[in-house]
Scaffold this motif. Structure first.
Motif, PDB file in Angstrom:
ATOM      1  N   GLU A 140       0.875  -1.158  -0.091  1.00  0.00           N
ATOM      2  CA  GLU A 140       0.013  -0.038   0.048  1.00  0.00           C
ATOM      3  C   GLU A 140       0.728   1.382   0.014  1.00  0.00           C
ATOM      4  O   GLU A 140       0.655   2.222  -0.743  1.00  0.00           O
ATOM      5  N   ARG A 141       2.069   1.318   0.601  1.00  0.00           N
ATOM      6  CA  ARG A 141       2.719   2.311   0.727  1.00  0.00           C
ATOM      7  C   ARG A 141       3.584   2.747  -0.477  1.00  0.00           C
ATOM      8  O   ARG A 141       3.587   3.953  -1.008  1.00  0.00           O
ATOM      9  N   ARG A 142       3.752   1.551  -1.227  1.00  0.00           N
ATOM     10  CA  ARG A 142       4.392   1.734  -2.452  1.00  0.00           C
ATOM     11  C   ARG A 142       3.382   2.438  -3.511  1.00  0.00           C
ATOM     12  O   ARG A 142       3.753   3.215  -4.413  1.00  0.00           O
ATOM     13  N   LYS A 143       2.185   1.616  -3.363  1.00  0.00           N
ATOM     14  CA  LYS A 143       1.217   2.321  -4.551  1.00  0.00           C
ATOM     15  C   LYS A 143       1.047   3.896  -4.275  1.00  0.00           C
ATOM     16  O   LYS A 143       0.640   4.544  -5.180  1.00  0.00           O
ATOM     17  N   PHE A 144       0.926   4.192  -2.930  1.00  0.00           N
ATOM     18  CA  PHE A 144       0.597   5.670  -2.448  1.00  0.00           C
ATOM     19  C   PHE A 144       1.700   6.506  -3.140  1.00  0.00           C
ATOM     20  O   PHE A 144       1.269   7.619  -3.674  1.00  0.00           O
ATOM     21  N   TRP A 145       2.880   6.127  -2.908  1.00  0.00           N
ATOM     22  CA  TRP A 145       3.984   6.956  -3.376  1.00  0.00           C
ATOM     23  C   TRP A 145       4.091   7.039  -5.086  1.00  0.00           C
ATOM     24  O   TRP A 145       4.425   7.975  -5.634  1.00  0.00           O
ATOM     25  N   GLU A 146       3.583   5.807  -5.698  1.00  0.00           N
ATOM     26  CA  GLU A 146       3.650   5.889  -7.045  1.00  0.00           C
ATOM     27  C   GLU A 146       2.477   6.973  -7.467  1.00  0.00           C
ATOM     28  O   GLU A 146       2.753   7.720  -8.290  1.00  0.00           O
ATOM     29  N   LEU A 147       1.441   6.927  -6.785  1.00  0.00           N
ATOM     30  CA  LEU A 147       0.549   7.902  -7.282  1.00  0.00           C
ATOM     31  C   LEU A 147       0.735   9.384  -6.857  1.00  0.00           C
ATOM     32  O   LEU A 147       0.662  10.404  -7.584  1.00  0.00           O
ATOM     33  N   PHE A 148       1.344   9.519  -5.714  1.00  0.00           N
ATOM     34  CA  PHE A 148       1.781  10.776  -5.335  1.00  0.00           C
ATOM     35  C   PHE A 148       3.082  11.411  -6.415  1.00  0.00           C
ATOM     36  O   PHE A 148       2.869  12.523  -6.821  1.00  0.00           O
ATOM     37  N   PHE A 149       3.899  10.843  -6.639  1.00  0.00           N
ATOM     38  CA  PHE A 149       4.936  11.124  -7.540  1.00  0.00           C
ATOM     39  C   PHE A 149       4.551  11.227  -9.011  1.00  0.00           C
ATOM     40  O   PHE A 149       5.376  11.862  -9.827  1.00  0.00           O
ATOM     41  N   ARG A 150       3.363  10.719  -9.374  1.00  0.00           N
ATOM     42  CA  ARG A 150       2.941  10.655 -10.783  1.00  0.00           C
ATOM     43  C   ARG A 150       2.178  11.984 -10.996  1.00  0.00           C
ATOM     44  O   ARG A 150       1.868  12.483 -11.917  1.00  0.00           O
ATOM     45  N   LYS A 151       1.904  12.752  -9.887  1.00  0.00           N
ATOM     46  CA  LYS A 151       1.003  13.983  -9.963  1.00  0.00           C
ATOM     47  C   LYS A 151       2.008  15.137 -10.612  1.00  0.00           C
ATOM     48  O   LYS A 151       3.196  15.479 -10.065  1.00  0.00           O
ATOM     49  N   PRO A 152       1.731  15.540 -11.633  1.00  0.00           N
ATOM     50  CA  PRO A 152       2.254  16.968 -12.304  1.00  0.00           C
ATOM     51  C   PRO A 152       2.658  17.933 -11.407  1.00  0.00           C
ATOM     52  O   PRO A 152       3.710  18.597 -11.508  1.00  0.00           O
ATOM     53  N   ASP A 153       1.812  18.331 -10.324  1.00  0.00           N
ATOM     54  CA  ASP A 153       2.016  19.633  -9.511  1.00  0.00           C
ATOM     55  C   ASP A 153       2.758  19.137  -8.443  1.00  0.00           C
ATOM     56  O   ASP A 153       3.669  19.939  -7.793  1.00  0.00           O
ATOM     57  N   VAL A 154       3.171  17.644  -8.273  1.00  0.00           N
ATOM     58  CA  VAL A 154       4.675  17.524  -7.417  1.00  0.00           C
ATOM     59  C   VAL A 154       5.736  17.629  -8.114  1.00  0.00           C
ATOM     60  O   VAL A 154       6.705  18.028  -7.606  1.00  0.00           O
ATOM     61  N   MET A 155       5.622  16.835  -9.243  1.00  0.00           N
ATOM     62  CA  MET A 155       7.013  16.926 -10.219  1.00  0.00           C
ATOM     63  C   MET A 155       7.424  18.500 -10.278  1.00  0.00           C
ATOM     64  O   MET A 155       8.612  18.774 -10.593  1.00  0.00           O
ATOM     65  N   CYS A 156       6.494  19.546 -10.347  1.00  0.00           N
ATOM     66  CA  CYS A 156       6.684  21.015 -10.453  1.00  0.00           C
ATOM     67  C   CYS A 156       6.949  21.672  -9.392  1.00  0.00           C
ATOM     68  O   CYS A 156       7.276  22.971  -9.298  1.00  0.00           O
ATOM     69  N   CYS A 157       6.792  21.176  -8.173  1.00  0.00           N
ATOM     70  CA  CYS A 157       6.708  22.021  -6.928  1.00  0.00           C
ATOM     71  C   CYS A 157       8.281  22.530  -6.615  1.00  0.00           C
ATOM     72  O   CYS A 157       9.386  21.544  -6.823  1.00  0.00           O
ATOM     73  N   VAL A 158       8.515  23.697  -6.407  1.00  0.00           N
ATOM     74  CA  VAL A 158       9.834  24.146  -6.095  1.00  0.00           C
ATOM     75  C   VAL A 158      10.162  24.353  -4.515  1.00  0.00           C
ATOM     76  O   VAL A 158      11.281  24.674  -4.015  1.00  0.00           O
ATOM     77  N   ASN A 159       9.164  24.247  -3.870  1.00  0.00           N
ATOM     78  CA  ASN A 159       9.542  24.258  -2.227  1.00  0.00           C
ATOM     79  C   ASN A 159       8.710  23.156  -1.376  1.00  0.00           C
ATOM     80  O   ASN A 159       7.644  22.789  -1.779  1.00  0.00           O
ATOM     81  N   ASN A 160       9.007  23.025  -0.113  1.00  0.00           N
ATOM     82  CA  ASN A 160       8.586  22.097   0.471  1.00  0.00           C
ATOM     83  C   ASN A 160       7.005  22.371   0.815  1.00  0.00           C
ATOM     84  O   ASN A 160       6.212  21.397   1.268  1.00  0.00           O
ATOM     85  N   GLN A 161       6.711  23.409   1.188  1.00  0.00           N
ATOM     86  CA  GLN A 161       5.339  24.058   1.534  1.00  0.00           C
ATOM     87  C   GLN A 161       4.329  23.461   0.307  1.00  0.00           C
ATOM     88  O   GLN A 161       3.316  23.170   0.704  1.00  0.00           O
TER      89      GLN A 161
END
Length: 312
Positions: free
Chosen positions: A175-196
């Motif tokens: 489940e944890r692996r699948k969550f991170w797969e969904l998380f890192f697939r989001k375009p807004d995550v890959m474009c984020c420039v700060n931790n907030q």
């Protein structure tokens, strides 16, 4: 595959480097980044190394190499001098003590070689041709550098900071692996420039119910794995189990996620019940099938079928 790829933990481990020239500078710089305790043996050293010694970053034995300077305490030995006879003597002494040794630019005298490295903080990508084609490797590295997001290190640090939180929210590794797969697939995550910004996306995801659905994809193989579409490659990296016809070229199966279970079959009907049960269990399945076979068409039900160059 001549060399087994391996990342070695050198944190606070003693490493011996014979030679104090430019080559030694490059190797010692990387060793110190890995946290190694470096000892240099050479009658003279480059100004860069002298500065490191002056700052207590490494230890210098100011003399010519002698066999008694090498002890079994060292986990690695590097011979970096421009004297082949001396380098080969270092190699011989290290082998007697069963210490891993690298004679720079002399592959037959190396227990290990150093790859070309892309470093993004916690993320490291190593590329090697086994010493056969450095120019080719440099070109591959440049291509990877152009597609690797600049916030890769930041994302890795963020994921590390959430390990405890994710373990509480998702009890199983799957489940944890699948969550991170969904998380890192989001375009807004890959474009984020700060931790907030990353934190906001993370909180939105964990506060909503996350559903992990099963999938089964049938992929018709051919002669050339390079013809696989990107969608097929993504699904192959997500699969928990892969079934493959014994006639399937290894190049296709080798592209599947490394820790996925692999099951071969001679006739698809042999694996039909196993595939069906995996779907019931909610697993993500990939099946490599001979395009000349028609039997699987009765078994695939409503699953996706991917041909080389076309999706049905």
């Amino acid at each position: 595959m001549r060399y087994f790829p391996l990342f070695m933990d050198l944190l606070e481990k003693p490493v011996l480097v014979i030679g104090g020239g430019e080559v030694a500078c490059r190797k010692i710089d990387m060793l110190l980044r890995a946290g190694a305790q470096v000892t240099v043996v050479s009658p003279k050293i480059e100004p860069y190394l002298a500065q490191l010694v002056g700052n207590d970053k490494c230890h210098w034995i100011q003399r010519f190499y002698e066999p008694e300077l090498m002890t079994s305490d060292y986990v690695q030995v590097w011979a970096t001098t421009d004297n082949p006879s001396l380098n080969h003597q270092v190699h011989k002494d290290a082998k007697k003590l069963r210490i891993l040794v690298n004679v720079v630019d002399d592959t037959p005298y190396c227990d290990f070689i150093t790859p070309s490295i892309i470093n993004r903080g916690r993320i490291q990508i190593a590329i090697s041709s086994g010493g056969s084609s450095p120019v080719l490797i440099r070109g591959i590295r440049e291509k990877i550098e152009t597609v690797l997001p600049m916030n890769t290190a930041q994302l890795a640090d963020f994921a590390a900071s959430k390990r405890a939180d994710i373990k509480q929210r998702f009890p199983s590794v799957d489940e944890r692996r699948k969550f991170w797969e969904l998380f890192f697939r989001k375009p807004d995550v890959m474009c984020c420039v700060n931790n907030q910004d990353i934190e906001q996306v993370y909180q939105r995801m964990v506060e909503q119910p996350v559903t992990f659905s099963e999938s089964c994809t049938w992929i018709e193989f051919g002669d050339d794995p390079e013809l696989l579409p990107l969608r097929a490659l993504r699904l192959m990296q997500e699969a928990e189990i892969v079934f493959y016809d014994r006639a399937c070229p290894f190049g296709f199966v080798d592209l599947v996620r490394r820790d996925a279970e692999r099951v071969s079959f001679h006739d698809i009907t042999e694996a039909a019940e196993h595939i069906r049960q995996c779907k019931v269990d909610g697993q993500r399945v990939v099946v490599f099938i001979d395009p000349a076979s028609s039997a699987y068409r009765l078994l695939k039900e409503s699953d996706n079928v991917i041909e080389l160059g076309r999706i049905k």
